[in-house]
Design a protein around this motif. Structure first.
Motif, PDB file in Angstrom:
ATOM      1  N   LEU A 142       0.877  -1.177   0.000  1.00 29.26           N
ATOM      2  CA  LEU A 142       0.000   0.000   0.000  1.00 29.26           C
ATOM      3  C   LEU A 142       0.906   1.216   0.000  1.00 29.26           C
ATOM      4  N   SER A 143       0.812   2.047  -1.030  1.00 27.16           N
ATOM      5  CA  SER A 143       1.711   3.199  -1.105  1.00 27.16           C
ATOM      6  C   SER A 143       1.105   4.402  -0.387  1.00 27.16           C
ATOM      7  N   VAL A 144       1.971   5.194   0.204  1.00 26.89           N
ATOM      8  CA  VAL A 144       1.539   6.385   0.944  1.00 26.89           C
ATOM      9  C   VAL A 144       0.591   7.275   0.125  1.00 26.89           C
ATOM     10  N   PRO A 145       0.882   7.547  -1.174  1.00 27.48           N
ATOM     11  CA  PRO A 145      -0.035   8.420  -1.923  1.00 27.48           C
ATOM     12  C   PRO A 145      -1.466   7.886  -2.026  1.00 27.48           C
ATOM     13  N   GLN A 159      -7.112  -8.937   4.462  1.00 26.15           N
ATOM     14  CA  GLN A 159      -7.379 -10.162   5.222  1.00 26.15           C
ATOM     15  C   GLN A 159      -6.496 -11.324   4.762  1.00 26.15           C
ATOM     16  N   VAL A 160      -6.297 -11.456   3.450  1.00 28.15           N
ATOM     17  CA  VAL A 160      -5.564 -12.622   2.923  1.00 28.15           C
ATOM     18  C   VAL A 160      -4.052 -12.381   2.850  1.00 28.15           C
ATOM     19  N   SER A 161      -3.602 -11.158   3.197  1.00 25.38           N
ATOM     20  CA  SER A 161      -2.166 -10.863   3.075  1.00 25.38           C
ATOM     21  C   SER A 161      -1.471 -11.036   4.419  1.00 25.38           C
ATOM     22  N   ASN A 162      -0.436 -11.890   4.431  1.00 31.71           N
ATOM     23  CA  ASN A 162       0.329 -12.138   5.649  1.00 31.71           C
ATOM     24  C   ASN A 162       1.295 -10.998   5.924  1.00 31.71           C
ATOM     25  N   ILE A 163       1.713 -10.326   4.843  1.00 30.34           N
ATOM     26  CA  ILE A 163       2.649  -9.215   4.959  1.00 30.34           C
ATOM     27  C   ILE A 163       2.023  -7.995   4.277  1.00 30.34           C
ATOM     28  N   ALA A 164       2.026  -6.865   4.981  1.00 34.90           N
ATOM     29  CA  ALA A 164       1.559  -5.599   4.378  1.00 34.90           C
ATOM     30  C   ALA A 164       2.730  -4.626   4.406  1.00 34.90           C
ATOM     31  N   VAL A 165       3.120  -4.155   3.228  1.00 32.85           N
ATOM     32  CA  VAL A 165       4.252  -3.237   3.139  1.00 32.85           C
ATOM     33  C   VAL A 165       3.736  -1.851   2.758  1.00 32.85           C
ATOM     34  N   ILE A 166       3.959  -0.883   3.600  1.00 29.72           N
ATOM     35  CA  ILE A 166       3.611   0.503   3.266  1.00 29.72           C
ATOM     36  C   ILE A 166       4.799   1.078   2.499  1.00 29.72           C
TER      37      ILE A 166
END
Lengths: 220, 220
Positions: A142-145, A159-166
């Motif tokens: 998920l990008s800041v913009p 829900q289905v993502s084990n890793i969330a990268v901002i």
């Protein structure tokens, strides 16, 4: 009409889950780890993957599937900027990859000389979340913009993502992005999600993510 | 399996096109103009629409449908920041709205006191492009942080959009965005697309877009 559409979708998803489990078992028997990367269009998937692959390519033999509706830019860029094997997969207009499409692409690609397969899925926060690709883990960006409210609007993806990268955190000063709220919303959808904050362009936070992925890849 | 899936999709799209034409005729008979707005998640649809609506709300009676998988934030914000009537439509997980869903939502909403209906579609560059909503015109937004290559990857979205708005242009100095290439790629997909460049946050370029939409709305 409505019932039959719902029924068809249920059948498609059930069939896909079965195929995904078969693909997972096949890759496990070959000691190949499969990372599925999902995000909106333009959230920085290719740039981040380029960094991560360059950090890990001497330790693992990595292959990349680049999925898009059309165009070849991502496969060309990954290949040029990392030197690893990459192919472009076109989805014929579809908004996601099925496990069968991944299996076919991997068969054409050849995986016997690989330790890790990375799929850069179609840029889309909706459909790819519904279709198990046969991956060992789902990582979403998920990008800041894009804004911190996205977990409220696209629940299944988070829900289905084990890793969330901002991503693109270097741009935070010019966007109205609340990191605390974002993390709270992510954990509302998946309390166990591991959250990272990176700027791939400025190489901030990429080492922490690399270390985490390294541990996962080593477990293959 | 493959054939039946393709057939079901063809049937769904054919049925949708028919329903879209019926809705268009119904709205025309009531002298209501229908603008469908599409884009990736987080490209700035709500912020831009807030500006445009505030510019035109004294001239036209405007109603807004906010479509999302989940959440209420957009309808609340539009309503709070413009004062016009807005409702949130949830898609039950679907990645797009069908013409039937729009018609049902408009019936519940009530359109007899409106001149213009604006639909903010689900944030997605793939599926909404396939489903005619019954709109008079499609406007798509591409934000600078997403990158100028998007028309290469999401051809149908750019093909079906009469208006392409490049948003967040105030952030161009910190992103690697080539406006000339972007316009070239947009016109490769749709040679007649009208391109605007705006920053809704800084209120740059919004007047030009407002003027253009005003002319369209006046033609209803």
């Amino acid at each position: 009409m409505d019932y039959s559409v719902v029924k068809v979708k249920e059948d498609i998803l059930a069939e896909n889950n079965k195929r995904a489990d078969e693909l997972r078992a096949k890759l496990k028997s070959k000691h190949i780890y499969f990372l599925n990367v999902m995000a909106s269009p333009g959230s920085g998937k290719t740039t981040l993957l380029t960094r991560v692959i360059n950090n890990l390519k001497n330790k693992y033999r990595i292959g990349v599937l680049e999925a898009d509706i059309d165009g070849e830019v991502d496969a060309i860029n990954i290949s040029k900027n990392t030197g690893v094997k990459a192919i472009q997969v076109h989805t014929s207009g579809a908004c996601h990859l099925t496990a069968q499409m991944v299996d076919d692409a991997l068969t054409a690609f050849g995986v016997d000389d690989l330790d890790v397969v990375i799929l850069e899925n179609v840029g889309n926060l909706v459909c790819p979340a519904e279709f198990d690709t046969g991956s060992n883990i789902n990582m979403m960006l998920l990008s800041v913009p894009e804004g911190h409210d996205k977990p409220l609007k696209y629940p299944l993806m988070f829900q289905v993502s084990n890793i969330a990268v901002i991503t693109k955190i270097d741009t935070a000063p010019i966007f109205d992005f609340d990191f605390d709220k974002c993390e709270k919303y992510i954990h509302m959808r998946n309390k166990d999600a591991k959250v990272f904050k990176v700027s791939a362009v400025k190489n901030i936070g990429v080492d922490e993510l690399t270390y985490y992925l390294d541990q996962l890849f080593a477990s293959r």
